[in-house]
Write an enzyme that holds these catalytic residues in place. Structure first.
Site, mmCIF file in Angstrom:
data_model
loop_
_atom_site.group_PDB
_atom_site.id
_atom_site.type_symbol
_atom_site.label_atom_id
_atom_site.label_comp_id
_atom_site.label_asym_id
_atom_site.label_seq_id
_atom_site.Cartn_x
_atom_site.Cartn_y
_atom_site.Cartn_z
ATOM 1 N NE ARG A 13 15.634 12.847 8.673
ATOM 2 C CZ ARG A 13 15.530 13.909 10.217
ATOM 3 N NH1 ARG A 13 16.611 14.349 9.827
ATOM 4 N NH2 ARG A 13 15.066 14.536 10.244
ATOM 5 C CB SER A 14 13.676 11.188 1.989
ATOM 6 O OG SER A 14 13.132 12.055 1.320
ATOM 7 N N PRO A 15 11.656 9.386 2.984
ATOM 8 C CG PRO A 15 9.160 10.335 3.469
ATOM 9 C CD PRO A 15 10.565 10.492 4.446
#
Length: 214
Positions: A13-15
């Site tokens: 989910r996390s960039p």
């Protein structure tokens, strides 16, 4: 008590986790090969219910509008610094079990790293919906994995049990966000803390080598 191996928690989910992944494999491949890779995700209601029954409460906090706007700006800046072309995916109905439990399946079959690379590329460069089981199943042939096993991971009771164990592990480690790196008692949160984590691991390796040589 034996010292736990150094490890990092990543999330599709996390960039910031995506960028930490790129930095880790691109700049510090020796460290990438010497640590454990563990998934972090926001569980669905069913997983949350089971975790609560075992006294596990994960520290998820809703993001404010102001923080969201800052992250949009910050991520674009960091991507430019790394020469990365990225897209910002639209998560209409996110189901993070779909991709992260599929990772557990891929890892069990010896293709975990390849799966991570493919999913990060799909989400942050191709803009695909990694909450769609069909998208995840579609990676099977190119990775040499059964598409049905990947696409059906989030519905497989045995894989979901392994997912609960993974979530309990990050709870025990006190993980509250990603990327999160741990070396012994030293903890590092954020992509900008990766160099410190690397220095900690390499420093211990150098000390062991010096001790053997001495």
């Amino acid at each position: 008590m034996a010292r736990k191996p150094p490890r990092w928690y990543f999330s599709f989910r996390s960039p910031y986790s995506w960028m930490a992944y790129r930095d880790l494999i691109g700049r510090y491949p020796d460290v990438a090969e010497s640590i454990e890779w563990l998934p972090f995700w926001e569980p669905d209601d069913h997983h949350n219910e089971h975790l609560a029954q075992n006294g596990v409460q994960l520290p998820y906090v809703a993001m404010s509008r102001e923080k969201h706007l800052y992250i949009l700006q910050d991520v674009r800046r960091l991507a430019r610094e790394r020469g990365l072309e990225m897209v910002w995916p639209l998560d209409r109905e996110p189901r993070w079990e779909v991709s992260h439990l599929a990772y557990l399946v891929a890892e069990e079959h010896g293709r975990g790293r390849e799966f991570i690379d493919r999913v990060y590329r799909a989400r942050w460069q191709d803009g695909l919906d990694i909450s769609d089981p069909e998208v995840i199943a579609g990676f099977g042939p190119e990775l040499g994995l059964d598409p049905e096993l990947l696409g059906g991971a989030a519905a497989d009771p045995a894989v979901r049990e392994r997912g609960l164990a993974a979530l309990a592990a990050l709870h025990r480690d006190g993980v509250f966000g990603v990327p999160y790196f741990i070396d012994g008692f030293e903890k590092f949160w954020g992509v900008d803390r990766l160099p410190g984590f690397v220095a900690s691991i390499r420093g211990r390796a150098a000390a062991r080598t010096a001790g053997v040589a001495g």
